[in-house]
Design a protein around this motif. Structure first.
Motif, PDB file in Angstrom:
ATOM      1  N   HIS A  34       0.855  -1.049  -0.007  1.00 42.16           N
ATOM      2  CA  HIS A  34      -0.111   0.119  -0.012  1.00 42.16           C
ATOM      3  C   HIS A  34       0.929   1.356  -0.041  1.00 42.16           C
ATOM      4  N   ALA A  35       0.558   2.080  -0.766  1.00 44.31           N
ATOM      5  CA  ALA A  35       1.233   3.457  -0.845  1.00 44.31           C
ATOM      6  C   ALA A  35       0.234   4.549  -1.107  1.00 44.31           C
ATOM      7  N   ASN A 129      14.063   6.242  -3.436  1.00 42.90           N
ATOM      8  CA  ASN A 129      12.885   5.898  -3.586  1.00 42.90           C
ATOM      9  C   ASN A 129      11.990   5.444  -2.630  1.00 42.90           C
ATOM     10  N   GLY A 130      10.808   5.651  -3.092  1.00 42.18           N
ATOM     11  CA  GLY A 130       9.557   5.479  -1.819  1.00 42.18           C
ATOM     12  C   GLY A 130       8.727   4.269  -2.478  1.00 42.18           C
ATOM     13  N   GLY A 131       7.303   4.559  -2.119  1.00 41.58           N
ATOM     14  CA  GLY A 131       6.349   3.522  -2.340  1.00 41.58           C
ATOM     15  C   GLY A 131       5.722   3.277  -3.628  1.00 41.58           C
ATOM     16  N   TYR A 132       6.032   3.862  -4.724  1.00 44.19           N
ATOM     17  CA  TYR A 132       5.572   3.936  -5.747  1.00 44.19           C
ATOM     18  C   TYR A 132       6.241   3.033  -6.683  1.00 44.19           C
ATOM     19  N   PRO A 328      -4.798   0.604  -8.134  1.00 44.62           N
ATOM     20  CA  PRO A 328      -3.712  -0.174  -8.431  1.00 44.62           C
ATOM     21  C   PRO A 328      -2.556   0.678  -8.397  1.00 44.62           C
ATOM     22  N   LEU A 329      -1.387   0.369  -8.221  1.00 41.63           N
ATOM     23  CA  LEU A 329      -0.179   1.228  -8.363  1.00 41.63           C
ATOM     24  C   LEU A 329       0.116   1.725  -9.683  1.00 41.63           C
ATOM     25  N   LEU A 350      -2.605   3.663  -3.374  1.00 37.96           N
ATOM     26  CA  LEU A 350      -2.126   2.527  -4.295  1.00 37.96           C
ATOM     27  C   LEU A 350      -1.948   1.286  -3.771  1.00 37.96           C
ATOM     28  N   THR A 351      -2.337   0.282  -4.429  1.00 37.18           N
ATOM     29  CA  THR A 351      -1.998  -1.171  -4.029  1.00 37.18           C
ATOM     30  C   THR A 351      -1.452  -2.165  -4.978  1.00 37.18           C
TER      31      THR A 351
END
Length: 355
Positions: A34-35, A129-132, A328-329, A350-351
């Motif tokens: 999840h982001a 870099n992160g969660g995407y 969705p991502l 975003l999942t």
């Protein structure tokens, strides 16, 4: 790993392949489930902040390097531990919330678990870099927080939206529960601010926004008063709604107009806590600061201690959930555009395909 990254500021995100990080020391590799999509991501995407008469502050001048997978509201599943991370509360397979506002790890602020105050930040989704993306590297196992019993999509929002308002609100409290606190902005942060105030026992919450649908969401969340902001007269409408000038304002927008009407609405001894990054500048009549004993204070996200405390409150079932939509991502770019156009109420998370 796959990432949906900023390749060029202001241009559509691109799906790219990046090397999957190998955790070292106390680092931990997680598969992102999840982001959350935060308004701060818009500023990173656009590449600059508006400093009013001082012009623009470009993020590349602050050390942001492209390509960048944004996203700092992250929940993921542990897939690999660095050699020094074993036996420190997380193991492979655990679902964890990731604290993103990390620093150098060595200075006094970092050693005190106040990394958001580090002078050399390395925040996930900003400086690294992160969660995407399909995977993210937590810089230390101590940044992973157990969220058992909390909806992971909602929990993701607490890493920024939740802890940001929690930290800002605690800069105002204690106040009498029936003393009006004004929240400027009824987006994801604003709705979380209402939820956190209610969880902390506060009963009088006035929310200000420019959009009636967002004010409706604020009332549904538990706001006791709402004010529709406009170019003129907003201060007076706040004062009328609250029965007089107010003790505290949390400005989650923090633009030139909101800063002015928020400041003007304060009573003697009042405090304005500025959070948002909309931009512009603030002009203050200086004699009023001492005459009315006013305080204007900035509040930058929150520290990991505050995030742990907030999650404990959430686990106890005391924080009302906010509206959270899941996408969705791969739809990250479309969601960012909807956020920029003001078409999102609450939060979009975003999942991954495995969430």
């Amino acid at each position: 790993m796959r990432a949906w990254a900023v390749i060029e500021t202001g241009k559509p995100l691109k799906e790219i392949e990046l090397p999957t990080p190998e955790p070292k020391g106390a680092e931990v590799l997680l598969e992102v489930t999840h982001a959350g999509v935060c308004h701060s991501d818009l500023h990173i995407w656009e590449g600059e902040y508006d400093l009013g008469s001082r012009g623009k502050m470009r993020l590349t001048d602050r050390g942001v390097v492209l390509p960048l997978a944004m996203g700092h509201e992250i929940v993921g599943r542990v897939v690999k531990l660095g050699p020094d991370a074993a036996g420190q509360g997380s193991k492979v397979g655990d679902l964890r919330l990731v604290y993103p506002w990390v620093g150098c790890g060595k200075c006094k602020a970092c050693q005190a678990d106040e990394e958001n105050m580090c002078l050399t930040p390395r925040s996930l989704g900003v400086y690294q870099n992160g969660g995407y993306a399909t995977h993210v590297l937590a810089t230390h196992v101590k940044h992973l927080i157990d969220i058992e019993g909390v909806d992971p999509a909602l929990a993701a929002t607490y890493a920024c939206s939740g802890v940001t308002v929690y930290s800002a609100i605690n800069k105002l409290l204690p106040l009498d529960p029936d003393e009006a606190i004004v929240v400027v902005g009824a987006g994801g942060l604003g709705l979380n601010a209402i939820a956190v105030l209610k969880a902390l026992g506060h009963r009088r919450i006035c929310v200000v926004d420019v959009a009636e649908d967002k004010l409706a969401a604020a009332r549904e969340q538990g706001a006791t008063e709402t004010v529709l902001a406009s170019a003129e007269g907003t201060t007076q409408r706040i004062i009328e709604a609250c029965g007089g000038p107010v003790a505290g304002v949390v400005d989650l927008v923090n633009g030139t107009q909101t800063a002015r009407f928020a400041f003007d609405a304060l009573r003697k001894g009042g405090k304005l806590v500025q959070v948002g990054l909309f931009g512009g500048e603030m002009s203050i009549p200086l004699p009023l600061m001492p005459i009315r004993a006013l305080t204007v204070q900035g509040s930058y996200v929150g520290n990991v201690k505050e995030l742990r405390s907030l999650i404990d409150i959430a686990k106890a079932g005391k924080i009302p959930g906010i509206p959270v939509a899941r996408e969705p991502l791969r739809n990250a770019d479309a969601v960012l555009n909807r956020l920029r156009e003001g078409k999102i109420v609450g939060r979009v998370v975003l999942t991954s395909d495995t969430a």
